[in-house]
Design a protein around this motif. Structure first.
Motif, PDB file in Angstrom:
ATOM      1  N   ASN A   1     -18.910 -18.520-128.152  1.00  0.00           N
ATOM      2  CA  ASN A   1     -19.079 -17.786-126.772  1.00  0.00           C
ATOM      3  C   ASN A   1     -17.513 -17.293-126.335  1.00  0.00           C
ATOM      4  OD1 ASN A   1     -21.345 -17.310-125.577  1.00  0.00           O
ATOM      5  ND2 ASN A   1     -21.475 -18.959-124.486  1.00  0.00           N
ATOM      6  N   GLU A   2     -17.455 -16.277-125.950  1.00  0.00           N
ATOM      7  CA  GLU A   2     -16.180 -15.820-125.212  1.00  0.00           C
ATOM      8  C   GLU A   2     -16.471 -15.228-123.913  1.00  0.00           C
ATOM      9  OE1 GLU A   2     -12.961 -13.417-127.792  1.00  0.00           O
ATOM     10  OE2 GLU A   2     -14.985 -12.494-127.854  1.00  0.00           O
ATOM     11  N   ASP A   3     -16.186 -16.150-122.763  1.00  0.00           N
ATOM     12  CA  ASP A   3     -16.372 -16.159-121.375  1.00  0.00           C
ATOM     13  C   ASP A   3     -14.981 -15.693-120.537  1.00  0.00           C
ATOM     14  OD1 ASP A   3     -16.840 -16.346-118.724  1.00  0.00           O
ATOM     15  OD2 ASP A   3     -18.135 -18.071-118.940  1.00  0.00           O
ATOM     16  N   PHE A   4     -14.833 -14.450-120.511  1.00  0.00           N
ATOM     17  CA  PHE A   4     -13.594 -13.981-119.845  1.00  0.00           C
ATOM     18  C   PHE A   4     -13.630 -14.280-118.237  1.00  0.00           C
ATOM     19  CE2 PHE A   4     -13.686 -11.595-123.762  1.00  0.00           C
ATOM     20  CZ  PHE A   4     -12.353 -11.497-124.298  1.00  0.00           C
TER      21      PHE A   4
ATOM     22  N   ASN B   1      -4.449 -16.957-118.724  1.00  0.00           N
ATOM     23  CA  ASN B   1      -4.654 -15.712-118.092  1.00  0.00           C
ATOM     24  C   ASN B   1      -5.542 -14.706-118.749  1.00  0.00           C
ATOM     25  OD1 ASN B   1      -2.895 -14.148-119.547  1.00  0.00           O
ATOM     26  ND2 ASN B   1      -1.415 -15.324-118.411  1.00  0.00           N
ATOM     27  N   GLU B   2      -6.043 -13.888-118.195  1.00  0.00           N
ATOM     28  CA  GLU B   2      -6.989 -13.010-118.857  1.00  0.00           C
ATOM     29  C   GLU B   2      -6.325 -12.050-119.856  1.00  0.00           C
ATOM     30  OE1 GLU B   2      -9.934  -9.259-117.622  1.00  0.00           O
ATOM     31  OE2 GLU B   2      -9.482 -10.476-116.396  1.00  0.00           O
ATOM     32  N   GLN B   3      -4.933 -11.570-119.801  1.00  0.00           N
ATOM     33  CA  GLN B   3      -3.948 -11.040-120.580  1.00  0.00           C
ATOM     34  C   GLN B   3      -3.951 -11.821-121.869  1.00  0.00           C
ATOM     35  OE1 GLN B   3      -0.051 -10.141-119.413  1.00  0.00           O
ATOM     36  NE2 GLN B   3       0.658  -9.635-121.268  1.00  0.00           N
ATOM     37  N   GLU B   4      -3.729 -12.822-122.002  1.00  0.00           N
ATOM     38  CA  GLU B   4      -3.576 -13.950-123.045  1.00  0.00           C
ATOM     39  C   GLU B   4      -4.978 -14.090-123.885  1.00  0.00           C
ATOM     40  OE1 GLU B   4      -1.581 -17.731-122.363  1.00  0.00           O
ATOM     41  OE2 GLU B   4       0.295 -16.662-121.782  1.00  0.00           O
ATOM     42  N   MET B   5      -6.044 -14.278-123.186  1.00  0.00           N
ATOM     43  CA  MET B   5      -7.461 -14.291-123.506  1.00  0.00           C
ATOM     44  C   MET B   5      -7.686 -12.831-124.446  1.00  0.00           C
ATOM     45  SD  MET B   5     -11.080 -15.635-122.392  1.00  0.00           S
ATOM     46  CE  MET B   5     -12.323 -15.974-123.406  1.00  0.00           C
ATOM     47  N   HIS B   6      -7.354 -11.863-123.890  1.00  0.00           N
ATOM     48  CA  HIS B   6      -7.542 -10.564-124.371  1.00  0.00           C
ATOM     49  C   HIS B   6      -6.613 -10.266-125.680  1.00  0.00           C
ATOM     50  CE1 HIS B   6     -10.770  -8.315-122.159  1.00  0.00           C
ATOM     51  NE2 HIS B   6      -9.995  -8.888-121.018  1.00  0.00           N
TER      52      HIS B   6
ATOM     53  N   GLU C   1     -12.361 -18.772-121.245  1.00  0.00           N
ATOM     54  CA  GLU C   1     -12.945 -19.807-122.243  1.00  0.00           C
ATOM     55  C   GLU C   1     -13.518 -19.399-123.433  1.00  0.00           C
ATOM     56  OE1 GLU C   1     -13.454 -24.117-121.030  1.00  0.00           O
ATOM     57  OE2 GLU C   1     -15.405 -23.328-121.404  1.00  0.00           O
ATOM     58  N   LEU C   2     -13.123 -19.838-124.751  1.00  0.00           N
ATOM     59  CA  LEU C   2     -13.890 -19.390-125.838  1.00  0.00           C
ATOM     60  C   LEU C   2     -14.301 -20.738-126.349  1.00  0.00           C
ATOM     61  CD1 LEU C   2     -14.207 -17.744-128.406  1.00  0.00           C
ATOM     62  CD2 LEU C   2     -11.819 -18.048-129.130  1.00  0.00           C
ATOM     63  N   THR C   3     -15.501 -20.712-126.645  1.00  0.00           N
ATOM     64  CA  THR C   3     -16.290 -21.911-127.298  1.00  0.00           C
ATOM     65  C   THR C   3     -16.972 -22.063-128.236  1.00  0.00           C
ATOM     66  OG1 THR C   3     -16.725 -22.786-124.660  1.00  0.00           O
ATOM     67  CG2 THR C   3     -17.830 -23.995-126.276  1.00  0.00           C
ATOM     68  N   LEU C   4     -16.723 -22.740-129.174  1.00  0.00           N
ATOM     69  CA  LEU C   4     -17.473 -22.868-130.517  1.00  0.00           C
ATOM     70  C   LEU C   4     -18.246 -23.985-130.647  1.00  0.00           C
ATOM     71  CD1 LEU C   4     -16.415 -22.049-134.141  1.00  0.00           C
ATOM     72  CD2 LEU C   4     -16.935 -24.220-133.693  1.00  0.00           C
ATOM     73  N   ALA C   5     -19.444 -23.834-131.116  1.00  0.00           N
ATOM     74  CA  ALA C   5     -20.253 -25.250-131.456  1.00  0.00           C
ATOM     75  C   ALA C   5     -20.747 -25.228-132.890  1.00  0.00           C
ATOM     76  CB  ALA C   5     -21.577 -25.324-130.196  1.00  0.00           C
ATOM     77  N   ALA C   6     -20.808 -26.325-133.454  1.00  0.00           N
ATOM     78  CA  ALA C   6     -21.268 -26.485-134.701  1.00  0.00           C
ATOM     79  C   ALA C   6     -21.789 -27.749-135.029  1.00  0.00           C
ATOM     80  CB  ALA C   6     -20.114 -26.386-135.666  1.00  0.00           C
ATOM     81  N   ASP C   7     -23.025 -27.711-135.742  1.00  0.00           N
ATOM     82  CA  ASP C   7     -23.731 -28.999-135.961  1.00  0.00           C
ATOM     83  C   ASP C   7     -23.286 -29.428-137.639  1.00  0.00           C
ATOM     84  OD1 ASP C   7     -24.708 -29.114-133.449  1.00  0.00           O
ATOM     85  OD2 ASP C   7     -26.428 -27.828-133.994  1.00  0.00           O
TER      86      ASP C   7
END
Length: 163
Positions: free
Chosen positions: A7-10, A135-140, A14-20
């Motif tokens: 999930n990318e939430d600008f 910040n948003e710039q680094e995430m982009h 935050e960028l979140t990865l879930a794994a099982d």
């Protein structure tokens, strides 16, 4: 498949990865805590990692480089913030020069790893890996470099190490 979501939430930066995984928390933790195991999955398959320095204690550093298909070797570093084996790890991740020194003008990403027991008698593990940007710039910038897909490809290599 190991990875259940990315999930990318600008808005929240935050960028979140879930794994099982069908392995106990302690075995999944070893993929983070053992540098030889870490380098077998940390980079995506086309950019395998080599761990050059490894101190997984609060205040410690982890230095690594990846080797690309053209022979290029981008370097990275972690600054370890907190460690609670076998369930939690927090560190800052960034780019480094050829000597492993952090590049001052590059993104710095706050990383939080959480491992929780799941399944019958806690025999499986849910891993959540959250990346927080300043910040948003680094995430982009990181999104444009394919960070989400790279994280997915890297995490999908963990299953074969646990098998």
């Amino acid at each position: 498949m190991t990875v259940t979501s990315v999930n990318e939430d600008f808005d929240q930066l935050e960028l979140t990865l879930a794994a099982d995984f069908d392995a106990p928390v302690e075995r999944v933790w070893q993929l983070w805590a053992d540098p030889r195991k870490l380098e077998r999955w940390w980079g995506p398959p086309s950019y395998p990692a080599t761990v050059d320095e490894f101190d997984l204690n609060p205040g410690g550093t982890v230095g690594y480089h990846m080797t690309g298909p053209e022979g290029d070797q981008p370097h990275g570093w972690w600054k370890v913030d907190s460690v609670a084996p076998p369930t939690r790890l927090e560190f800052t991740d960034g780019f480094a020069d050829d000597h492993g020194e952090p590049l001052p003008d590059s993104p710095r990403i706050g990383m939080r790893v959480s491992l929780t027991r799941r399944g019958t008698a806690g025999s499986g593990t849910r891993m959540e890996l959250s990346s927080t940007f300043r910040n948003e710039q680094e995430m982009h910038q990181m999104s444009d470099m394919g960070m989400a897909e790279g994280m997915r490809e890297a995490a999908e290599q963990m299953d074969r190490l646990l098998g």
